[in-house]
Design an enzyme around this catalytic site. Structure first.
Site, short mmCIF file in Angstrom:
data_model
loop_
_atom_site.label_atom_id
_atom_site.label_comp_id
_atom_site.label_asym_id
_atom_site.label_seq_id
_atom_site.Cartn_x
_atom_site.Cartn_y
_atom_site.Cartn_z
N ASP A 9 0.87 -1.17 0.00
CA ASP A 9 0.00 0.00 0.00
C ASP A 9 0.91 1.22 0.00
O ASP A 9 2.12 1.11 0.25
CB ASP A 9 -0.90 0.00 1.26
CG ASP A 9 -1.80 1.23 1.34
OD1 ASP A 9 -2.34 1.65 0.31
OD2 ASP A 9 -1.95 1.79 2.44
N SER A 10 0.33 2.40 -0.23
CA SER A 10 1.11 3.63 -0.13
C SER A 10 1.63 3.85 1.28
O SER A 10 2.59 4.58 1.48
CB SER A 10 0.22 4.82 -0.52
OG SER A 10 -0.89 4.89 0.36
N TYR A 41 -0.71 8.49 -2.28
CA TYR A 41 -0.79 8.25 -3.72
C TYR A 41 -1.94 9.05 -4.35
O TYR A 41 -1.95 9.29 -5.55
CB TYR A 41 -1.06 6.76 -4.00
CG TYR A 41 0.12 5.81 -3.89
CD1 TYR A 41 1.41 6.25 -3.64
CD2 TYR A 41 -0.09 4.44 -4.07
CE1 TYR A 41 2.47 5.34 -3.56
CE2 TYR A 41 0.96 3.53 -4.01
CZ TYR A 41 2.24 3.98 -3.75
OH TYR A 41 3.27 3.08 -3.69
N GLY A 42 -2.91 9.39 -3.51
CA GLY A 42 -4.20 9.93 -3.99
C GLY A 42 -4.12 11.08 -4.98
O GLY A 42 -4.93 11.16 -5.89
N CYS A 72 -4.60 -1.36 -1.92
CA CYS A 72 -4.75 0.06 -2.15
C CYS A 72 -5.65 0.27 -3.36
O CYS A 72 -5.34 -0.22 -4.46
CB CYS A 72 -3.36 0.65 -2.41
SG CYS A 72 -3.37 2.39 -2.86
N ASN A 73 -6.76 0.96 -3.17
CA ASN A 73 -7.68 1.21 -4.28
C ASN A 73 -7.03 2.09 -5.34
O ASN A 73 -7.23 1.89 -6.54
CB ASN A 73 -8.94 1.92 -3.77
CG ASN A 73 -9.75 1.05 -2.84
OD1 ASN A 73 -10.74 0.47 -3.23
ND2 ASN A 73 -9.35 0.95 -1.58
N GLU A 151 -1.92 8.05 8.73
CA GLU A 151 -0.47 7.84 8.78
C GLU A 151 0.13 8.41 10.06
O GLU A 151 1.16 7.97 10.53
CB GLU A 151 0.21 8.50 7.56
CG GLU A 151 -0.09 7.81 6.23
CD GLU A 151 0.52 6.41 6.11
OE1 GLU A 151 1.64 6.22 6.59
OE2 GLU A 151 -0.15 5.52 5.55
N CYS A 183 -11.06 3.43 0.29
CA CYS A 183 -9.61 3.58 0.45
C CYS A 183 -9.25 2.75 1.67
O CYS A 183 -9.97 2.79 2.68
CB CYS A 183 -9.27 5.05 0.67
SG CYS A 183 -7.59 5.34 1.27
N THR A 184 -8.17 2.01 1.59
CA THR A 184 -7.87 1.07 2.67
C THR A 184 -7.45 1.75 3.98
O THR A 184 -7.41 1.10 5.02
CB THR A 184 -6.79 0.06 2.23
OG1 THR A 184 -5.64 0.78 1.76
CG2 THR A 184 -7.31 -0.84 1.13
N HIS A 185 -7.16 3.04 3.92
CA HIS A 185 -6.88 3.75 5.18
C HIS A 185 -8.18 4.00 5.98
O HIS A 185 -8.13 4.13 7.20
CB HIS A 185 -6.23 5.11 4.90
CG HIS A 185 -4.78 5.04 4.54
ND1 HIS A 185 -4.32 4.57 3.33
CD2 HIS A 185 -3.67 5.39 5.25
CE1 HIS A 185 -2.99 4.65 3.30
NE2 HIS A 185 -2.57 5.14 4.47
#
Ligand code: DGL
Length: 267
Positions: A9-10, A41-42, A72-73, A151, A183-185
């Site tokens: 993932d990012s 990354y978005g 990560c989408n 993050e 979004c995986t976050h």
């Protein structure tokens, strides 16, 4: 031989998926890379994300990964096709906003999608809506800043609440009763989102479905491997600061772990 699965993932968002992968494949060796030096990354170009995804994949393969989860989408939208083309013998399991289950779940016929701008502007997302939205109205909301909060392990700060309020308000105003966490976050912010939007909204994320799909593909596409009684393991890498990553990964993974620096060739 140990079944080895690579996940990237990012940043730390993909850990929300890794929890489900751990449950689905308890005996596997899991290698996770957080591309923390390049997060988020978005707002980045598809070419940039593709180059990073290629580098992270090469690293995971060098560590023995037999299948790779793009947790990560945004990276799936930008890089799943080129990755599958470049590494055609490796199963890649990507992630995309759960439009199909959300369309099935809505009662108000309005679904809200919270995701990165990169995901929402991608051709892949447009194709997903064409395929599954049908007569349901889909309201999208890009969420700059949410990834950075996760993050920093700011899951309940004043800033987190105010951003979540700002991004969910238009979806509520449009009458959405089902929100996709695209979004995986964002699953790490689900308790806060729940507080802000109330109990009546259905929140949908794809981590569990992706882990099931991984298991199905591992069972059907990889050569069998005798894992009875083997204890699963996890190793973590980051392209950013390893000590800082260790703090946040340990927090979100739920136990104290070591995070190793990604070798320079892959940064
Ligand atoms: N976790 C990511 C996703 O699922 C990427 C977020 C970002 O780095 O902007 O889209």
């Amino acid at each position: 031989m140990v079944r080895t699965i690579g996940v990237f993932d990012s940043g730390v968002g993909g850990l929300s998926v890794l929890h489900h992968i751990r449950d689905a494949l308890p005996e596997a060796r899991l290698i996770y890379v957080a591309d923390s030096a390049h997060v988020p990354y978005g707002g980045r170009s598809a070419a940039y994300i593709e180059a990073r995804s290629m580098a992270l994949t090469r690293f995971l393969l060098s560590q023995g990964a037999e299948a790779i989860v793009i947790a990560c989408n945004t990276a799936t939208a930008a890089a799943a096709l080129p990755l599958r083309k470049q590494f055609s013998n490796i199963p890649f399991i990507g992630m995309e906003p759960a439009v199909k289950p959300a369309v099935a779940a809505t009662r108000s016929n309005v679904v809200g999608v919270l995701a990165t701008v990169g995901t929402l502007e991608s051709a892949r997302f447009a194709a997903l809506l064409d395929k599954y939205a049908g007569n349901v109205k889909i309201v999208t909301q890009g969420c700059p800043g949410l990834v950075e909060l996760v993050e920093r392990d700011e899951l309940h700060s004043v800033e987190a609440r105010s951003l979540v309020e700002r991004y969910t308000a238009p979806l509520l105003a449009a009458g959405a009763d089902t929100f996709i966490l695209g979004c995986t976050h964002y699953p790490f912010l689900a308790p806060l989102i729940r507080e802000v939007v109330g109990e009546q909204i259905t929140l949908i994320d794809t981590g569990a479905a992706v882990a099931r799909e991984l298991k199905r593909r591992v069972d059907s596409e990889l050569s069998p491997c005798e894992m009875q009684g083997v204890a699963g393991s996890e190793s973590f890498y980051t392209s950013g600061d390893a000590e800082q990553a260790a703090r946040i990964v340990s927090q979100l993974w739920g136990k104290q772990v070591v995070v190793e620096p990604l070798p320079h060739a892959y940064r």
